[in-house]
Design a protein around this motif. Sequence first.
Motif, mmCIF file in Angstrom:
data_model
loop_
_atom_site.group_PDB
_atom_site.id
_atom_site.type_symbol
_atom_site.label_atom_id
_atom_site.label_comp_id
_atom_site.label_asym_id
_atom_site.label_seq_id
_atom_site.Cartn_x
_atom_site.Cartn_y
_atom_site.Cartn_z
ATOM 1 N N ILE A 239 9.407 -4.610 13.265
ATOM 2 C CA ILE A 239 8.085 -4.431 12.657
ATOM 3 C C ILE A 239 8.221 -4.675 11.152
ATOM 4 O O ILE A 239 9.117 -4.131 10.502
ATOM 5 N N THR A 240 7.328 -5.486 10.603
ATOM 6 C CA THR A 240 7.360 -5.833 9.184
ATOM 7 C C THR A 240 6.043 -5.449 8.521
ATOM 8 O O THR A 240 4.965 -5.743 9.059
ATOM 9 N N ASP A 241 6.156 -4.782 7.360
ATOM 10 C CA ASP A 241 4.983 -4.437 6.534
ATOM 11 C C ASP A 241 3.903 -3.708 7.322
ATOM 12 O O ASP A 241 2.716 -4.050 7.270
ATOM 13 N N LEU A 242 4.299 -2.692 8.058
ATOM 14 C CA LEU A 242 3.348 -1.917 8.848
ATOM 15 C C LEU A 242 2.733 -0.810 7.998
ATOM 16 O O LEU A 242 3.452 0.050 7.477
ATOM 17 N N PRO A 243 1.418 -0.775 7.815
ATOM 18 C CA PRO A 243 0.785 0.346 7.096
ATOM 19 C C PRO A 243 0.976 1.650 7.873
ATOM 20 O O PRO A 243 0.666 1.726 9.053
ATOM 21 N N PRO A 258 1.763 9.356 3.842
ATOM 22 C CA PRO A 258 2.073 7.925 3.943
ATOM 23 C C PRO A 258 0.867 7.018 3.706
ATOM 24 O O PRO A 258 0.878 5.864 4.126
ATOM 25 N N SER A 259 -0.159 7.532 3.021
ATOM 26 C CA SER A 259 -1.415 6.786 2.901
ATOM 27 C C SER A 259 -1.216 5.405 2.288
ATOM 28 O O SER A 259 -1.916 4.452 2.642
ATOM 29 N N ALA A 260 -0.284 5.285 1.337
ATOM 30 C CA ALA A 260 -0.059 4.000 0.671
ATOM 31 C C ALA A 260 1.278 3.383 1.066
ATOM 32 O O ALA A 260 1.747 2.455 0.408
ATOM 33 N N ALA A 261 1.893 3.874 2.130
ATOM 34 C CA ALA A 261 3.255 3.447 2.483
ATOM 35 C C ALA A 261 3.243 2.279 3.467
ATOM 36 O O ALA A 261 2.361 2.156 4.320
ATOM 37 N N LEU A 262 4.261 1.433 3.345
ATOM 38 C CA LEU A 262 4.517 0.348 4.286
ATOM 39 C C LEU A 262 5.909 0.544 4.870
ATOM 40 O O LEU A 262 6.834 0.973 4.167
ATOM 41 N N GLU A 281 20.827 1.461 17.350
ATOM 42 C CA GLU A 281 20.963 0.993 15.970
ATOM 43 C C GLU A 281 19.568 0.916 15.389
ATOM 44 O O GLU A 281 18.684 0.269 15.956
ATOM 45 N N VAL A 282 19.355 1.588 14.274
ATOM 46 C CA VAL A 282 18.035 1.663 13.650
ATOM 47 C C VAL A 282 18.177 1.348 12.168
ATOM 48 O O VAL A 282 19.056 1.889 11.488
ATOM 49 N N ALA A 283 17.334 0.469 11.677
ATOM 50 C CA ALA A 283 17.263 0.179 10.244
ATOM 51 C C ALA A 283 15.814 0.293 9.811
ATOM 52 O O ALA A 283 14.919 -0.247 10.470
ATOM 53 N N LEU A 284 15.578 1.024 8.735
ATOM 54 C CA LEU A 284 14.208 1.154 8.241
ATOM 55 C C LEU A 284 14.197 1.143 6.714
ATOM 56 O O LEU A 284 15.169 1.505 6.063
ATOM 57 N N ASP A 285 13.079 0.700 6.203
ATOM 58 C CA ASP A 285 12.856 0.712 4.757
ATOM 59 C C ASP A 285 11.389 1.051 4.547
ATOM 60 O O ASP A 285 10.507 0.238 4.817
ATOM 61 N N ILE A 286 11.138 2.284 4.123
ATOM 62 C CA ILE A 286 9.769 2.756 3.902
ATOM 63 C C ILE A 286 9.532 2.834 2.401
ATOM 64 O O ILE A 286 10.317 3.443 1.664
ATOM 65 N N TRP A 301 5.128 13.756 -5.748
ATOM 66 C CA TRP A 301 6.061 12.679 -6.086
ATOM 67 C C TRP A 301 5.505 11.415 -5.460
ATOM 68 O O TRP A 301 5.370 11.324 -4.240
ATOM 69 N N ARG A 302 5.215 10.422 -6.265
ATOM 70 C CA ARG A 302 4.558 9.225 -5.770
ATOM 71 C C ARG A 302 5.526 8.036 -5.732
ATOM 72 O O ARG A 302 6.527 8.000 -6.420
ATOM 73 N N ASN A 303 5.134 7.067 -4.911
ATOM 74 C CA ASN A 303 5.845 5.789 -4.824
ATOM 75 C C ASN A 303 7.328 5.967 -4.522
ATOM 76 O O ASN A 303 8.187 5.330 -5.118
ATOM 77 N N MET A 304 7.633 6.866 -3.579
ATOM 78 C CA MET A 304 9.014 7.100 -3.173
ATOM 79 C C MET A 304 9.444 6.053 -2.143
ATOM 80 O O MET A 304 8.632 5.543 -1.373
ATOM 81 N N ARG A 305 10.758 5.761 -2.142
ATOM 82 C CA ARG A 305 11.311 4.781 -1.201
ATOM 83 C C ARG A 305 12.382 5.442 -0.360
ATOM 84 O O ARG A 305 13.163 6.257 -0.855
ATOM 85 N N LEU A 306 12.424 5.081 0.939
ATOM 86 C CA LEU A 306 13.423 5.642 1.847
ATOM 87 C C LEU A 306 14.030 4.520 2.681
ATOM 88 O O LEU A 306 13.486 4.140 3.719
#
Length: 641
Positions: A239-243, A258-262, A281-286, A301-306
């Motif tokens: 899945i790519t760029d999923l709101p 997650p209102s503004a998260a992809l 095997e799982v890879a994610l980038d939120i 805390w806004r605009n966090m990345r995981l």
Amino acid sequence: SYLERATGLAVNVYSVSADWNGITARDVVVFGAPPFASEPLARIARLHVRLGGRAGFPFWRPSAVTADGVDVQYLSTGAIDNLRAHRPASVWSSGAAPIARPTFSIRDGRLTALIQPTAGGPRIALRTKSFSADDLAKQGSRITVGGLVVDVSDLLTLAVPETILVWPSSGGETSLHAAGASVSVAGGGLLLTGLRLDGTWSPAGAHLIAAESSSPFDGRSVRIGLHVDPGAIRADLAITDLPLAPLHPLVRRFGIDPSAALGNITATLTLEPGTQRLPFEVALDIQGLTMQHPGLDRSPWRNMRLPAHLLGEVDLAQLKATVAAGQIEILGIPLVFRGWSDLTAQSRGSWQVATPDGAPVACAGLPAQQPTQVREALRGLTLGGHMGLSASFIYDAAAWDNLALDVQVQPRCDVLSEPASLAAIAARLLRGAAPTEAEDVALPLGRYHRDFTPLTAMPPHLLAAFVTAEDGGFYRHHGFDMEMIRRALAHDIQVMSFARGASTLTQQLAKNLFLSPDRTLARKLEETVFAWRLDQVLTKPRALELYLNLIELGPGIRGVKQAARAYFGKAPGQLRPIESAHLAALTPNPQGFARRFRDGRVDDSWLLRLYDLLGMMKRNGRISATDVAAARVERLKLRKI
């Protein structure tokens, strides 16, 4: 009788009529297989059986069966469902020769189902607005399902406007095709839309693909696959760029917005028959997460990345999850981890976390990676060098007191410049120098303040009482006490709240000098940095001196000089050991304890607390047995506050 022999289930028929075209039964009820024998499996408004009329079918033999107005309710719990039944072969055979089967068609059908694969597991509710089937005995027969809706434990809902199954008469391959499918989250709206479903299954295996085409405007793409082969069952997704905004109802209780998260997610899960092991095997980038929780910070805390990557397996027999290799980045610090946990109510586990081997983190970029509020508090802090981190965590949910925790930081960052708040009073902290007119003189940091008491003017038992009550390892640690942290963490996990702190005197000094009293993760991050710096720039005596002059000990009472005057009408140097113990015992809740003694009376339970503290001071060699004995016969007299 014929219907019961054909289905192997109990059947009730309200009425039967016959004409030249066959037999018609109305209001037919088919009951489920045990243990659902008293529950209807299907209700048929009209069942028409045509007799003869086809080659190989004498007049008295059914050649076609048509069911109109069919309501089917399927129930399944674990390995039991209401459809299982023994169907005698005698219905469709005569001696050694098989008898041709009649055609079977369904019109105006509806289906509901309630499925719970495992006890206590997710509940799956399924319903259709309609379904129909042409001759199910014919090669390539079609089943059309309209308005299929599948709810999973009131969390996720799959909706499919129309599904077409192409059904083989025997063996062969069944295919499924649908378009316009969607997945929504309860209370959160649509998560996936416009999915096309294509699947096939046969004795050789089954394959189902759900895909959403990429949009040239937002770049989003979705592909989910389920494959069942004789050697394995495999699920994969990309899945790519999923709101992620629709997930808000599921995660908001954790303080995640997650209102503004992809999200970008790839995953593969494989189950080999007979092994009960599920490698994954799982890879994610939120990106774009907002974190807002009272235990985290007063403001979001806004605009966090995981970003994260996990490689491991789940043992379904032992209910155990193992991560052989994991990677994650938290607040700009890349970490690798491995370990295992039981997936039971009384879980056990063992985990190791560290910065990558041979690749310590460059310190220069760390301040910029912190949330906005933390960056502001540490404005002016610049770092050099590198930092390495390693930690191990072994736990048993049945005995949190036995939690094992070890943390090592090596190498450590170098400080190139101080935060503005620390630099402003650095000279006074280090030397107790005279303040200038522009400086804030509210804090008793040196001899120029009227409420400042130097360490040399305090009796040894006063120092011993606070060190024993608040930080027994003060003279040994470097600003942080891992044993205190271990005990506090075990207690807080057990009660699921920030109920017990683990602050050393150095950390409390950092809080009293620079920070608000909020018990949040943001404040703890700031406190950690300031305590680290204070331990580097202050001697132990100077740190203890500042702590004792700044500590809150009641409403509007700061430092031991004000406290000795308020509670006893004395100077600090005149205090007796039991009076020193009283002041030290106030520190966990100075406001509440002060209200307890506002009339000047002391109850027996408080005296027992003070005697326990004095006993600890004696065992640590900080006061004599004579002092303890004297304290037990002395009266503790307090002034009214």
